[in-house]
Design an enzyme around this catalytic site. Structure first.
Site, PDB file in Angstrom:
ATOM      1  N   ARG A  99      47.835  40.748  24.403  1.00 33.59           N
ATOM      2  CA  ARG A  99      47.429  41.141  25.657  1.00 33.59           C
ATOM      3  C   ARG A  99      46.929  42.183  25.343  1.00 33.59           C
ATOM      4  NH1 ARG A  99      49.583  37.248  26.661  1.00 33.59           N
ATOM      5  NH2 ARG A  99      51.526  36.465  28.576  1.00 33.59           N
ATOM      6  N   GLU A 110      40.634  40.922  33.169  1.00 33.59           N
ATOM      7  CA  GLU A 110      40.574  39.525  33.026  1.00 33.59           C
ATOM      8  C   GLU A 110      40.436  38.173  34.254  1.00 33.59           C
ATOM      9  OE1 GLU A 110      43.076  37.113  30.343  1.00 33.59           O
ATOM     10  OE2 GLU A 110      43.238  39.038  28.544  1.00 33.59           O
ATOM     11  N   HIS A 167      41.172  33.997  26.768  1.00 36.81           N
ATOM     12  CA  HIS A 167      42.399  34.084  26.441  1.00 36.81           C
ATOM     13  C   HIS A 167      43.255  31.985  26.462  1.00 36.81           C
ATOM     14  CE1 HIS A 167      46.916  35.590  28.163  1.00 36.81           C
ATOM     15  NE2 HIS A 167      46.592  34.873  27.298  1.00 36.81           N
TER      16      HIS A 167
END
Length: 319
Positions: free
Chosen positions: A237, A266, A285
């Site tokens: 993360r 994000e 991601h």
């Protein structure tokens, strides 16, 4: 009464084809949202009519304020069995059932080594040059065999990464707060202390959960312990790393590079320095994004909806 169900952040437009939704279609009207909401206010306006919301990991946050703004919400589903972007106690306090899904394997491990190989062998970079017409190679690669991989967090994923690392001929060292020498050895790693992990690693990969304890765990001090030739890989993360400290170190050449799949914000803003630094490899991601995982995510999502409608919820979080 028919229920209204929102499926969020289906960027690839595959939610309805990744599983068989026929078990709920007689009772539920499904609306798919394939782009992020511009703001929490936009999310509140768009989702207000829905009884059921299906979230994709941490793509859309559900803080108490948003949950309070959704008076019709009865069931909130997240892919995976943990989602730090959903305030589960706040949801439960408002009578919202929160459920998770299973997952398949450790797909993030592939992204870890993809980022490592791109940083060291520049496969994607040279592919782009060839597609653009370049005739001759530009890259001089760097072997990873014989180097030291440091793993911060030797859980399920970290252990899988350690196994792959050994196949590449890497030595593996590891540290986490509760890691013992015996547990590390069982995973094929050597336990070292925290500072030694940063100082000894040629490549450092992060595999801890984001929590108040791990937020900012890798800061300017820790990055300062790393070798100038070292690489940092973050598929965990974004907020585990002090982003400003990492940008400064990369700009100044105090570490050689970074491979990043996760970020503080994000999607990563288009003007972010990570997008333009030559010693950074970025992916949007992708860690959990595989066909096999999506089939499990959305298959379990359908089961969760059916079970809820039948009055017997399954995979309930925070219960």
């Amino acid at each position: 009464m028919r229920r209204r169900c929102a499926v969020l952040d289906d960027y690839q437009k595959v939610a309805l084809t990744s599983a068989d939704w026929s078990a709920v279609m007689a009772d539920v009207d499904v609306t798919v949202f394939d782009t992020p909401f511009a703001s929490a206010a936009d999310a509140a306006r768009a989702l207000a009519p829905f009884d059921i919301v299906c979230a994709m990991r941490e793509r859309t946050p559900f803080p108490p304020e948003l949950i309070a703004a959704l008076p019709n919400l009865k069931l909130l589903i997240t892919t995976g069995m943990a989602n730090s972007a959903i305030d589960v106690p706040a949801a439960r306090a408002r009578g919202v059932t929160v459920c998770g899904t299973g997952a398949v394997g450790t797909p993030t491990a592939g992204i870890v080594f993809g980022l490592i190989l791109e940083l060291t062998r520049r496969i994607g970079y040279e592919n782009a040059r060839m597609k653009a017409g370049a005739a001759l190679q530009e890259t001089i690669g760097d072997d990873i065999e014989g180097k030291t991989l440091g793993i911060l967090g030797l859980g399920k994923l970290g252990t899988r990464v350690a196994a792959i690392a050994r196949a590449f001929g890497l030595s593996v060292v590891a540290w986490s707060q509760n890691l013992t020498a015996e547990t590390a050895a069982a995973a094929g790693a050597t336990r070292v202390d925290r500072d030694a992990l940063f100082a000894e690693s040629d490549i450092l990969t992060l595999h801890v959960r984001l929590s108040e304890r791990t937020r900012g765990l890798v800061g300017a001090r820790e990055i300062g312990l790393m070798k100038p030739s070292a690489l940092l890989i973050n598929t965990a993360r974004g907020p585990i790393v002090d982003e400003a400290a990492l940008v400064a170190a990369l700009r100044d050449g105090r570490i050689a590079g970074a491979g990043l799949d996760v970020y503080d914000v994000e999607p990563l803003p288009v003007d972010h320095p990570f997008r333009s630094l030559a010693n950074v490899v970025t992916t949007p991601h992708l860690g959990y994004v595989t066909r096999q995982n999506y089939a499990r995510y959305f298959g379990d999502t359908v089961e969760n909806i059916r079970a809820f409608l039948d009055g017997a919820p399954v995979r309930v979080l925070g219960g």
